[in-house]
Design a protein around this motif. Structure first.
Motif, PDB file in Angstrom:
ATOM      1  N   ALA A  76     -81.538  13.438 -31.719  1.00  0.00           N
ATOM      2  CA  ALA A  76     -81.642  12.078 -31.190  1.00  0.00           C
ATOM      3  C   ALA A  76     -80.258  11.455 -31.048  1.00  0.00           C
ATOM      4  O   ALA A  76     -79.396  11.608 -31.921  1.00  0.00           O
ATOM      5  CB  ALA A  76     -82.505  11.211 -32.109  1.00  0.00           C
ATOM      6  N   LEU A  77     -80.057  10.759 -29.932  1.00  0.00           N
ATOM      7  CA  LEU A  77     -78.828  10.023 -29.661  1.00  0.00           C
ATOM      8  C   LEU A  77     -79.193   8.565 -29.411  1.00  0.00           C
ATOM      9  O   LEU A  77     -79.897   8.241 -28.445  1.00  0.00           O
ATOM     10  CB  LEU A  77     -78.113  10.618 -28.449  1.00  0.00           C
ATOM     11  N   HIS A  78     -78.752   7.679 -30.307  1.00  0.00           N
ATOM     12  CA  HIS A  78     -79.064   6.248 -30.245  1.00  0.00           C
ATOM     13  C   HIS A  78     -77.848   5.479 -29.728  1.00  0.00           C
ATOM     14  O   HIS A  78     -76.714   5.759 -30.134  1.00  0.00           O
ATOM     15  CB  HIS A  78     -79.430   5.713 -31.631  1.00  0.00           C
ATOM     16  N   HIS A  79     -78.088   4.502 -28.866  1.00  0.00           N
ATOM     17  CA  HIS A  79     -77.037   3.609 -28.376  1.00  0.00           C
ATOM     18  C   HIS A  79     -77.493   2.159 -28.474  1.00  0.00           C
ATOM     19  O   HIS A  79     -78.673   1.853 -28.232  1.00  0.00           O
ATOM     20  CB  HIS A  79     -76.698   3.894 -26.909  1.00  0.00           C
ATOM     21  N   ALA A  80     -76.579   1.270 -28.791  1.00  0.00           N
ATOM     22  CA  ALA A  80     -76.783  -0.177 -28.699  1.00  0.00           C
ATOM     23  C   ALA A  80     -75.507  -0.758 -28.100  1.00  0.00           C
ATOM     24  O   ALA A  80     -74.400  -0.431 -28.554  1.00  0.00           O
ATOM     25  CB  ALA A  80     -77.061  -0.778 -30.078  1.00  0.00           C
ATOM     26  N   TRP A  81     -75.641  -1.593 -27.070  1.00  0.00           N
ATOM     27  CA  TRP A  81     -74.457  -2.087 -26.397  1.00  0.00           C
ATOM     28  C   TRP A  81     -74.713  -3.454 -25.771  1.00  0.00           C
ATOM     29  O   TRP A  81     -75.856  -3.918 -25.688  1.00  0.00           O
ATOM     30  CB  TRP A  81     -73.997  -1.096 -25.318  1.00  0.00           C
ATOM     31  N   ALA A  82     -73.629  -4.065 -25.334  1.00  0.00           N
ATOM     32  CA  ALA A  82     -73.711  -5.355 -24.655  1.00  0.00           C
ATOM     33  C   ALA A  82     -72.674  -5.381 -23.549  1.00  0.00           C
ATOM     34  O   ALA A  82     -71.568  -4.835 -23.692  1.00  0.00           O
ATOM     35  CB  ALA A  82     -73.468  -6.502 -25.625  1.00  0.00           C
ATOM     36  N   THR A  83     -73.044  -6.002 -22.413  1.00  0.00           N
ATOM     37  CA  THR A  83     -72.134  -6.111 -21.278  1.00  0.00           C
ATOM     38  C   THR A  83     -72.067  -7.561 -20.811  1.00  0.00           C
ATOM     39  O   THR A  83     -72.954  -8.375 -21.099  1.00  0.00           O
ATOM     40  CB  THR A  83     -72.597  -5.233 -20.102  1.00  0.00           C
ATOM     41  N   GLU A  84     -71.027  -7.864 -20.060  1.00  0.00           N
ATOM     42  CA  GLU A  84     -70.891  -9.155 -19.395  1.00  0.00           C
ATOM     43  C   GLU A  84     -70.817  -8.930 -17.896  1.00  0.00           C
ATOM     44  O   GLU A  84     -70.398  -7.864 -17.439  1.00  0.00           O
ATOM     45  CB  GLU A  84     -69.626  -9.874 -19.877  1.00  0.00           C
ATOM     46  N   GLY A  85     -71.266  -9.933 -17.133  1.00  0.00           N
ATOM     47  CA  GLY A  85     -71.200  -9.829 -15.682  1.00  0.00           C
ATOM     48  C   GLY A  85     -72.543  -9.876 -14.989  1.00  0.00           C
ATOM     49  O   GLY A  85     -72.601  -9.714 -13.767  1.00  0.00           O
ATOM     50  N   GLY A  86     -73.610 -10.059 -15.742  1.00  0.00           N
ATOM     51  CA  GLY A  86     -74.917 -10.195 -15.121  1.00  0.00           C
ATOM     52  C   GLY A  86     -75.751  -8.935 -15.188  1.00  0.00           C
ATOM     53  O   GLY A  86     -75.307  -7.871 -15.629  1.00  0.00           O
ATOM     54  N   GLN A  87     -76.990  -9.068 -14.703  1.00  0.00           N
ATOM     55  CA  GLN A  87     -77.953  -7.975 -14.803  1.00  0.00           C
ATOM     56  C   GLN A  87     -77.542  -6.765 -13.977  1.00  0.00           C
ATOM     57  O   GLN A  87     -77.727  -5.621 -14.408  1.00  0.00           O
ATOM     58  CB  GLN A  87     -79.335  -8.450 -14.359  1.00  0.00           C
ATOM     59  N   GLU A  88     -76.984  -6.989 -12.796  1.00  0.00           N
ATOM     60  CA  GLU A  88     -76.603  -5.856 -11.955  1.00  0.00           C
ATOM     61  C   GLU A  88     -75.554  -4.989 -12.648  1.00  0.00           C
ATOM     62  O   GLU A  88     -75.628  -3.749 -12.611  1.00  0.00           O
ATOM     63  CB  GLU A  88     -76.075  -6.353 -10.614  1.00  0.00           C
ATOM     64  N   VAL A  89     -74.594  -5.628 -13.294  1.00  0.00           N
ATOM     65  CA  VAL A  89     -73.576  -4.888 -14.041  1.00  0.00           C
ATOM     66  C   VAL A  89     -74.221  -4.149 -15.213  1.00  0.00           C
ATOM     67  O   VAL A  89     -73.937  -2.974 -15.467  1.00  0.00           O
ATOM     68  CB  VAL A  89     -72.469  -5.832 -14.547  1.00  0.00           C
ATOM     69  N   GLY A  90     -75.107  -4.841 -15.931  1.00  0.00           N
ATOM     70  CA  GLY A  90     -75.796  -4.203 -17.041  1.00  0.00           C
ATOM     71  C   GLY A  90     -76.622  -3.007 -16.607  1.00  0.00           C
ATOM     72  O   GLY A  90     -76.659  -1.980 -17.300  1.00  0.00           O
ATOM     73  N   ASP A  91     -77.289  -3.134 -15.458  1.00  0.00           N
ATOM     74  CA  ASP A  91     -78.084  -2.011 -14.944  1.00  0.00           C
ATOM     75  C   ASP A  91     -77.193  -0.820 -14.601  1.00  0.00           C
ATOM     76  O   ASP A  91     -77.561   0.344 -14.827  1.00  0.00           O
ATOM     77  CB  ASP A  91     -78.869  -2.442 -13.704  1.00  0.00           C
ATOM     78  N   ARG A  92     -76.015  -1.094 -14.040  1.00  0.00           N
ATOM     79  CA  ARG A  92     -75.104  -0.004 -13.677  1.00  0.00           C
ATOM     80  C   ARG A  92     -74.600   0.734 -14.913  1.00  0.00           C
ATOM     81  O   ARG A  92     -74.558   1.970 -14.947  1.00  0.00           O
ATOM     82  CB  ARG A  92     -73.921  -0.576 -12.873  1.00  0.00           C
ATOM     83  N   ILE A  93     -74.245  -0.006 -15.942  1.00  0.00           N
ATOM     84  CA  ILE A  93     -73.784   0.626 -17.182  1.00  0.00           C
ATOM     85  C   ILE A  93     -74.924   1.401 -17.831  1.00  0.00           C
ATOM     86  O   ILE A  93     -74.729   2.527 -18.328  1.00  0.00           O
ATOM     87  CB  ILE A  93     -73.231  -0.434 -18.153  1.00  0.00           C
ATOM     88  N   GLU A  94     -76.130   0.851 -17.816  1.00  0.00           N
ATOM     89  CA  GLU A  94     -77.265   1.551 -18.418  1.00  0.00           C
ATOM     90  C   GLU A  94     -77.562   2.848 -17.674  1.00  0.00           C
ATOM     91  O   GLU A  94     -77.861   3.875 -18.305  1.00  0.00           O
ATOM     92  CB  GLU A  94     -78.492   0.652 -18.434  1.00  0.00           C
ATOM     93  N   ALA A  95     -77.461   2.824 -16.347  1.00  0.00           N
ATOM     94  CA  ALA A  95     -77.720   4.034 -15.570  1.00  0.00           C
ATOM     95  C   ALA A  95     -76.685   5.108 -15.885  1.00  0.00           C
ATOM     96  O   ALA A  95     -77.012   6.295 -16.023  1.00  0.00           O
ATOM     97  CB  ALA A  95     -77.718   3.708 -14.078  1.00  0.00           C
ATOM     98  N   ALA A  96     -75.412   4.718 -15.996  1.00  0.00           N
ATOM     99  CA  ALA A  96     -74.359   5.682 -16.318  1.00  0.00           C
ATOM    100  C   ALA A  96     -74.547   6.237 -17.725  1.00  0.00           C
ATOM    101  O   ALA A  96     -74.391   7.444 -17.954  1.00  0.00           O
ATOM    102  CB  ALA A  96     -72.982   5.023 -16.184  1.00  0.00           C
ATOM    103  N   LEU A  97     -74.894   5.376 -18.666  1.00  0.00           N
ATOM    104  CA  LEU A  97     -75.115   5.835 -20.045  1.00  0.00           C
ATOM    105  C   LEU A  97     -76.323   6.766 -20.115  1.00  0.00           C
ATOM    106  O   LEU A  97     -76.296   7.781 -20.826  1.00  0.00           O
ATOM    107  CB  LEU A  97     -75.307   4.634 -20.966  1.00  0.00           C
ATOM    108  N   ASP A  98     -77.372   6.428 -19.376  1.00  0.00           N
ATOM    109  CA  ASP A  98     -78.563   7.274 -19.374  1.00  0.00           C
ATOM    110  C   ASP A  98     -78.237   8.663 -18.824  1.00  0.00           C
ATOM    111  O   ASP A  98     -78.656   9.684 -19.385  1.00  0.00           O
ATOM    112  CB  ASP A  98     -79.658   6.609 -18.534  1.00  0.00           C
TER     113      ASP A  98
END
Length: 360
Positions: A147-169
């Motif tokens: 198992a690989l667990h991640h917890a994170w926070a981003t700034e810049g809005g939902q679109e930025v957060g979605d992009r980081i989540e997609a890259a991390l996934d």
């Protein structure tokens, strides 16, 4: 004003291998560029020794026996005795290369590795997580959960957060799959991974030797074994202020006249080193990384070409012929890759030393 976009994710896989094997792969960050496709380069900046508890030892796969390396014995997997370390990674994230420093806590007794980025680069403001390796309740005793667990926070809005989540996934799935595949192999990593180096003294300044190897766009005209090469250089990137990132598509001529296409990412640190990773490797290899190192000496510039290679055991006979063993494959790969490096070093010396004669 809205606060940071906080998210978390867990990526898992069933592991049909001793969990200690998987733990060792994650604990040794120096091998990550060979194991994990997104990882370009890794460094251990500092590490604290373990004070209690033995490091996890690899479980011996049945029927496997390590063969000696052609050059030097495979480097033992490092980091297993550390409880706390600071590492730096360069990796492909989305469409670019990023770099960050993380603090890791390794617990070989609990088979757990915790990590947290230090001073994350925007748009990430926090990033932490952990790897765990163990048996899941209600599953067979031979099946373990990775198992690989991640917890994170981003700034810049939902679109930025979605992009980081997609890259991390994407990267997390690649890493989980790689750990599972390597841990379940019948061969130990030390049987498939080996390294070697060549060096040459050049009568000329570091800057001119570095420039020859940095200007890969000129290699087709300068190096007989390079048939074609396309290179793009990003002088500024999230990888850091002291490094230029190059992406290369190269066609190399083999000794038998065949042409092999490879893709690479290079990290160029002016007049110090050029680190590279082949992101598309020739058949017969699972991974290939290397670096050019430059050292100023009283006699000139000492250039070292280092290679680290992971063999693909299921492809060896198809590439090198029936009956090919790991030992013979090491020799063949070392001759091919080392031969190209030595030819490149030789051309670099001729070029740089001819420049020196022209101004004398």
């Amino acid at each position: 004003m809205p606060g940071p976009d906080t998210r978390s994710a867990v990526h898992t896989a069933d592991l049909d291998a001793p969990p200690e094997n998987a733990y060792r792969l994650v604990a040794d960050v120096l091998h990550w560029p060979l194991l994990f496709s997104p990882c370009i380069w890794s460094q251990v900046l500092d590490a604290a020794p373990a004070e209690a508890g033995p490091a996890a030892e690899p479980a011996s796969p049945s029927g496997s026996g390590a063969e000696p390396s052609v050059e030097t014995p495979p480097r033992p997997f490092a980091g297993l005795g550390a409880t706390d370390e600071r590492i730096r990674l360069w990796a492909v994230v989305g469409t670019g290369v990023r770099s960050w420093t993380s603090r890791r806590t390794l617990d070989p007794a609990a088979l757990r590795v915790d990590f947290a980025q230090q001073e994350p680069a925007a748009p990430i403001v926090r990033m932490s997580g952990h790897w765990s390796f163990g048996t899941e309740p209600g599953t067979p005793a031979t099946t373990h959960r990775l198992a690989l667990h991640h917890a994170w926070a981003t700034e810049g809005g939902q679109e930025v957060g979605d992009r980081i989540e997609a890259a991390l996934d994407h990267n997390s799935k690649e890493e989980i799959a790689a750990v599972k595949a390597w841990a379940e192999r019948p061969q130990a990593p030390e049987e498939l991974i080996f390294s070697f180096s060549d060096e040459l003294l050049v009568d000329g300044p570091v800057s001119e030797v570095y420039d020859f190897l940095y200007r890969a766009d000129l290699w087709p005209a300068r190096l007989p074994h390079v048939a074609a090469l396309d290179v793009e250089t990003a002088p500024e990137s999230p990888a850091g202020t002291d490094v230029e990132v190059q992406t290369m598509d190269m066609k190399t001529k083999g000794a038998d006249g065949s042409v092999h296409a490879t893709q690479s990412v290079r990290l160029c640190f002016a007049d110090r080193r050029i680190v590279y990773k082949q992101t598309t490797v020739p058949r017969g290899l699972l991974g290939h990384t290397g670096e050019w190192l430059f050292e100023e000496t009283p006699a000139g510039t000492l250039v070292t070409a280092r290679h680290q290679v992971a063999l693909d055991p299921v492809a060896l006979e198809g590439v090198f012929g029936p009956g090919t063993t790991l030992e013979s494959a090491r020799r063949l790969v070392r001759d091919a890759l080392g031969g190209n490096s030595r030819r490149t070093l030789g051309e670099a010396r001729r070029h740089v030393e001819s420049l020196g004669k022209a101004v004398r």
